[in-house]
Design a protein around this motif. Sequence first.
Motif, PDB file in Angstrom:
ATOM      1  N   THR A 472       0.799  -1.229   0.000  1.00  0.00           N
ATOM      2  CA  THR A 472       0.000   0.000   0.000  1.00  0.00           C
ATOM      3  C   THR A 472       0.828   1.273   0.000  1.00  0.00           C
ATOM      4  OG1 THR A 472      -0.101   0.136   2.416  1.00  0.00           O
ATOM      5  CG2 THR A 472      -1.782  -1.210   1.311  1.00  0.00           C
ATOM      6  N   PRO A 589       0.759   7.373  -6.643  1.00  0.00           N
ATOM      7  CA  PRO A 589       0.173   6.026  -6.639  1.00  0.00           C
ATOM      8  C   PRO A 589      -1.048   5.890  -7.536  1.00  0.00           C
ATOM      9  CG  PRO A 589       0.728   6.710  -4.414  1.00  0.00           C
ATOM     10  CD  PRO A 589       0.899   7.923  -5.292  1.00  0.00           C
ATOM     11  N   GLU A 592      -1.032   5.364 -13.510  1.00  0.00           N
ATOM     12  CA  GLU A 592      -0.920   4.004 -14.015  1.00  0.00           C
ATOM     13  C   GLU A 592       0.534   3.579 -14.186  1.00  0.00           C
ATOM     14  OE1 GLU A 592      -2.311   1.385 -17.918  1.00  0.00           O
ATOM     15  OE2 GLU A 592      -3.299   3.294 -17.459  1.00  0.00           O
ATOM     16  N   THR A 594       3.067   4.476 -12.304  1.00  0.00           N
ATOM     17  CA  THR A 594       3.571   4.121 -10.973  1.00  0.00           C
ATOM     18  C   THR A 594       3.083   2.745 -10.569  1.00  0.00           C
ATOM     19  OG1 THR A 594       3.480   6.466 -10.360  1.00  0.00           O
ATOM     20  CG2 THR A 594       3.695   4.885  -8.572  1.00  0.00           C
ATOM     21  N   ARG A 595       1.811   2.486 -10.836  1.00  0.00           N
ATOM     22  CA  ARG A 595       1.254   1.179 -10.471  1.00  0.00           C
ATOM     23  C   ARG A 595       1.948   0.051 -11.230  1.00  0.00           C
ATOM     24  NH1 ARG A 595      -3.754   3.993 -10.837  1.00  0.00           N
ATOM     25  NH2 ARG A 595      -4.240   2.883 -12.771  1.00  0.00           N
ATOM     26  N   HIS A 598       5.229  -0.560  -9.620  1.00  0.00           N
ATOM     27  CA  HIS A 598       4.994  -1.207  -8.334  1.00  0.00           C
ATOM     28  C   HIS A 598       4.702  -2.694  -8.529  1.00  0.00           C
ATOM     29  CE1 HIS A 598       2.466  -1.440  -4.401  1.00  0.00           C
ATOM     30  NE2 HIS A 598       3.726  -1.704  -4.151  1.00  0.00           N
TER      31      HIS A 598
END
Length: 662
Positions: A472, A589, A592, A594-595, A598
Motif C-alpha cells: 500500500t 500512486p 498508471e 507508478t502502479r 509497483h
Amino acid sequence: MNRLKDATSPYLLQHADNPVDWWEWGEEAFAEARTRDVPILLSVGYAACHWCHVMAHESFEDAETARHMNELFVNVKVDREERPDVDAVYMEATQAMTGQGGWPMTVFMTPDGAPFYCGTYFPRPRFRALLDAVARAWREQRDEVVGQGRQVVDALTSRGSALGGAEPPSEERLAQAVTSLADSYDAARGGFGGAPKFPPSMVLEFLLRHHARTDDGQSLAMASHTLEAMARGGMYDQLGGGFARYSVDDSWVVPHFEKMLYDNALLARVYAHWWRLTGDPLAKRIALETCDWMLRDLRTSQGGLASALDADSEGVEGRFYVWTPEELRAALGDADGADAAGMFRVTAAGTFEHGSSVLQLLADPADPERYRRIRAQLLAAREERVPPARDDKVVAAWNGLAVAALADCGALLGRPDLVVAAGQIVHLIENVHLVDGRLIRTSRDGAAGANAGVLEDYADVAEGLLALHAVTGDPAHVRLAGTLLEAVLTHFEDGHGGFYDTADDAERLFRRPQDPTDNAAPSGQSAAAGALLSYAALTGSARHREAAMSALGPATLLAEQHARFAGWGLAVAEALAAGPLEIAIVGDPADERTRALHGAALAAVAPGTVITLGSGDGSEGVPLLVGRGLVGGVPAAYVCRDFTCRLPVTTPAELTAELAGR
C-alpha cells in the motif's frame, strides 16, 4: 464454585459448567493453595484440541472425579493460546520429566509454582488413581517428591539458552541446511520424516528463497513436490479451502481435523510465493482458496480473524468433513455422485472411520466446469451439517501472520479485497490490542484480554505491517512497526544477542521462557529477526540490522542437523544473504505508470525484498524514499542494497531486467 464463567477464553468457557472448582491462572489461586496447604493441579489445553475434549468429558465433567480434584487440589485451567509463556515453561518441565509432551498437559505443582509431577492426557481410571497417589505423596513424602521436581526446575533454570552467540548462517551453512533437509525428505510422498506429518511451511519458504537466490534445483523440487502433495491430499479441505493441523499418516490422506489460523496464514503466503516463482496455477488456486476460507470462516465482526476451528462436530472428530459414496449420491444424484466419488477418492471401504472417506483431489479434473459445479453443490450440502465450534478469540501474533499473507496474496494474485481485509485487521490491532505502545495478546468481541503480548506478538505484527506497507505504501505501517520493534529491543533482549519470549516487566514464572526454535509457527526470535531486518532495510538503521543478525545465531547452529526446526530463521538468513534488496517506487500512486512499476517490484523473487512507495516529496517519512525523485518528470524505480542505489529505471521492463540481473 467454578470461576470460569467470566473468562474471555472460549477454551476456558468450555469448562465453565464443569463440577470442577476451576480457577483461572493468577495469584488468587496460588494464595488459596498456600492457605489450604495443597498442591495445584494445572490443566493446559486449547479450544480446538481433540484430546482436551476427551479428557474433559471423561474426567472434568464427571462428578466423582471432580469431587476428588476439589478436595485434594486447587485446580487451575489455562488456555495455552492466551498464555503461551505459562504453557512454554511447564511444557518444558513436562518434557524433561516424561520425555514427551502434548495437550492436554497436566501438571502437579507446589503453591509457589514449582512442578513436581507432569503428564498429558490421562484416561479417567488412571487419572483418578493419580489424584490419590499425588495427594498421598504430598502428605507423606513431600520433601522427596518436591525435591525431585526442584532438581528439574533448577536444571532448566540454570542452563539458559544453548543456542546463543553464533554468527548468522553463512552461505555454506545455508547449503548444509538444504542437504540436511534432503536427508529426511520423503521423495515418494513429499514432506520430511514420517507420520505424523505437519505442514512444513517455514521450511518450504526457506527452500523457495534458497532456489530464488542460488538457482538450486533440489530446493525447488523438494518444495514444489511437498506443496502439491499437501494441496491434493486430505489435509487440505477440498471443498471449503484451508488446511488441517497435520496428517496422521505419511501420505497426507487423513488429517487431524482442527484448522488453525497460524497454519493457514503461513501456508497461504508460501503458496503465493511458490506461484510468484513458478507461475503454477495450483499454487494460485490454493493460496486464494485458503485466504477465502480464513475470511469466510474465521473473520470476526470486528474485522479480526478467530484463532481456530475445532476438530470435532457433534462430538465426533472429522464428522463435518468426511463422506461416504451414499452421501455423495444423496447430495448430487447417482451420476454426479459416482463421478464425485472417483474425483475425490471416496470408496466403499473408506479412508477414515466407519467407511467414510476424506476428500482428496490427486489430479486436475478433465472437465473444470463440471468439477466447480460438483464442488459448489457438495459445499452447499456440507453447510447443512453441524459445523465445528470456532475459537473466536483474536490472537495478535497469528493475525500479524494473516496480515502478511493477505497482503501478499492480494497484491500478487489480483485480489485487492484481501489487501483491504489485511488493513481491517491492522485497524483492530491498533485500536484494541495496542495500549501505550505495548501489545495485548488477545481480544474477543472487540474487547482486549488481560494478558500481555509476548515476543511473537510484536514480531509477527511488525512483519505483517511491513508486508502491508510494501503493498500500500502507507507510511503509518512503518511507524507502527518501528514502535513495536522498539519495544522488542527495549524489553525482550537477553543480553547475549537473542531475545526472551516474555518482556522484562511481564509476570515472573519459575523460568523466563526462551525458545528460539521454529515449530508450528516462527519462534519469536526468528520472527523478530525477520521484522528487524526488513525494518532496517527501509530505514537504514544499523541498530536494527545488527540485532537481526545476532538473533539469527540459532539458525546457524541448527542448520546442519536440525534444519526442520529453523525454517523461518533460515528463510530470514536467505534475505540477509541477498541483501535484502530495497526497491523504492517514486510517483503518484494513482498514476498508471507508478502502479505498473509497483507491480513489477512486487514480482521480485529475491529473498526478503523490501518495497516502499511514495510521491518523492519526502512527506512519507520513510528513509528509503528520501532523496529519490521522479526522473524526467515520470515515475521511477530505484533498486538499492544497503541504501546504495543503482541508476533509476522508468519502465516495468527495465525494472524486471534490473532485478533479473541482480
